[in-house]
Each structure stands twice: as C-alpha cells, then as structure tokens.
Write an enzyme that holds these catalytic residues in place. Structure first.
Site, short mmCIF file in Angstrom:
data_model
loop_
_atom_site.label_atom_id
_atom_site.label_comp_id
_atom_site.label_asym_id
_atom_site.label_seq_id
_atom_site.Cartn_x
_atom_site.Cartn_y
_atom_site.Cartn_z
N VAL A 110 -9.55 -3.71 1.44
CA VAL A 110 -10.04 -4.90 1.24
C VAL A 110 -9.61 -5.90 2.32
CG1 VAL A 110 -9.64 -4.85 -1.39
CG2 VAL A 110 -7.89 -5.74 0.07
N ASP A 135 0.82 -1.28 0.02
CA ASP A 135 0.39 0.06 0.03
C ASP A 135 0.89 1.12 -0.12
OD1 ASP A 135 -2.15 1.61 0.47
OD2 ASP A 135 -2.66 1.33 2.51
P1 5GP Z 1 2.01 -0.36 3.84
O1 5GP Z 1 2.94 -0.32 4.83
O2 5GP Z 1 2.48 -0.84 2.26
O3 5GP Z 1 1.24 0.94 3.57
O4 5GP Z 1 0.80 -1.48 4.20
C1 5GP Z 1 0.86 -2.77 4.18
C2 5GP Z 1 0.24 -3.45 5.44
O5 5GP Z 1 -0.91 -2.53 5.64
C3 5GP Z 1 -0.33 -4.65 4.91
O6 5GP Z 1 0.45 -5.75 5.11
C4 5GP Z 1 -1.68 -4.63 5.72
O7 5GP Z 1 -1.59 -5.24 6.79
C5 5GP Z 1 -2.13 -3.35 5.77
N1 5GP Z 1 -2.99 -2.94 4.61
C6 5GP Z 1 -2.88 -2.12 3.67
N2 5GP Z 1 -3.85 -2.09 2.64
C7 5GP Z 1 -4.74 -2.97 3.45
C8 5GP Z 1 -6.13 -3.29 2.98
O8 5GP Z 1 -6.80 -2.74 1.90
N3 5GP Z 1 -6.61 -4.03 3.72
C9 5GP Z 1 -6.27 -4.49 4.79
N4 5GP Z 1 -7.00 -5.42 5.44
N5 5GP Z 1 -5.14 -4.10 5.22
C10 5GP Z 1 -4.25 -3.29 4.50
#
Ligand code: 5GP
Ligand code: MG
Length: 185
Positions: A159, A109
């Site tokens: 999601v 994300d």
């Molecule tokens: P990042 O550090 O890349 O922003 O996010 C990664 C983490 O955020 C993922 O491992 C997950 O735990 C959480 N996350 C990001 N987007 C989503 C989403 O759409 N749904 C859920 N359930 N978790 C998300």
C-alpha cells in the site's frame, strides 16, 4: 498520480476517526504513567520517513507534554516492495534516561523494523517504551510482533499514501491506496 491508483483501501475520514481514537487511548494510558522524569512528559520517536503524515495528525490530538526525537530507517529502498534488510541512517537519540517513549511507525509487516528500533531505544535507559503503528498486515510475522497501538489491520498487499511510498512517491496521497499492477512492471 491519481491515474495510478487501483483502489482506495482506507479513506481520509476513516483514517481521521481512527487516529482520534488512538490518540484518546494513548493520552489516557500516558496520563497514568509515573516515575521517570519530573514532570512526566513523553518522548515521541517517529521512524522516518513513512510515519511523517500519521505522526503530524496523531501528535496534534495528544494533549500531553512531549518532545520528538527522529529516527531514520530504510528497509524498502527505491522500487523494492519487499523488505531488503534494515539500515539505520544517521544517529539514534543519545540519552533517553527516564523518558517514557512512544515509537511511531507507518506499517507493521515483517516486524523487523519495530523490533530493531525498540531494542536500540530500550538500551538507552528509558522508563518505558511503547509502539504505535497506523497499519498492520494480516500475516503471521506482523500479527506475532508486539505493538501497543494499531490503527488498522489490512490485507497482505503493498500500500501507499498517507506517508507510505513507492520509490519515494505517493506519500502525499491523503488516503491509503493500492496501486495498479502496471505501476510495478
Ligand atoms: P517491517 O520491518 O515490519 O517488515 O516493515 C516495516 C517497514 O517496511 C515500514 O515502516 C515501511 O517503511 C515498509 N513497508 C512494509 N510494508 C509496506 C507497504 O505495504 N507499503 C509501503 N509503502 N511500505 C511498506
Ligand atoms: Mg518505514
């Protein structure tokens, strides 16, 4: 639980087929690695808890010598649907000297989680570090973050299912789904 689903984004058959393709690619790439420990084996570093289901399906399709070292990170505590900053929970694997590492996570994300874990792991003497994510959001932060294997690119929506949670729930849904707006109200 089912009544809270707005729509299925990726059904179980599509997930299974894609996980099989990813496993084939990973197995082919890792069967070519040289150096590091003898005999060559890989060290899987799953980022808990979201990668749990993906991990279980993926590793059973990887015919490689492997060990698993768990890492727990929290960035979306409780009812948060945007990242609240990364927090490492518990210990990192101690020494990874000579290991060929594959980090496994559920979704890319902001990119901060994978960046943070990759940096920490890379400092432990690995022979190589690669990353594998089931999902990637079609947003700049995610698309501009390096990852070696990606299952699906998805729209910028929150999601759940197939390991991903909202407030700790819905991880056991076999498909990747979008929840109804009322659920977040
Ligand atoms: P990042 O550090 O890349 O922003 O996010 C990664 C983490 O955020 C993922 O491992 C997950 O735990 C959480 N996350 C990001 N987007 C989503 C989403 O759409 N749904 C859920 N359930 N978790 C998300
Ligand atoms: Mg996660």
């Amino acid at each position: 639980m089912q009544e809270n689903i707005d729509r299925v984004l990726i059904d179980r058959h599509t997930i299974a087929a894609r996980v099989g393709e990813m496993a084939e690619q990973i197995a082919a790439d890792f069967s070519k690695v040289e150096g590091g420990l003898d005999p060559v084996h890989i060290t899987i570093v799953p980022i808990l808890t979201g990668s749990l289901i993906f991990l279980a399906d993926l590793i059973r399709r990887l015919p490689l010598m492997m060990q698993i070292r768990l890492v727990t990170v929290s960035s979306y505590p409780g009812k948060a649907t945007t990242s609240q900053g990364i927090e490492l929970k518990g210990q990192l694997p101690e020494d990874l000297t000579g290991h060929h590492v594959l980090i496994v996570d559920d979704i890319l994300d902001s990119g901060r989680t994978i960046q943070y874990v990759t940096d920490l792991i890379a400092k432990r003497g690995c022979a190589s570090v690669r990353s594998c994510m089931l999902l990637r959001k079609r947003i700049a932060s995610a698309m501009n973050t390096h990852a070696d294997y990606i299952g699906f690119d998805i729209p910028d929506e929150f999601v759940v299912g197939y390991g991903l949670d909202y407030d700790g729930f819905y991880r056991n849904l076999p498909e990747v789904v979008v929840l109804k707006k009322e659920v977040f109200a």
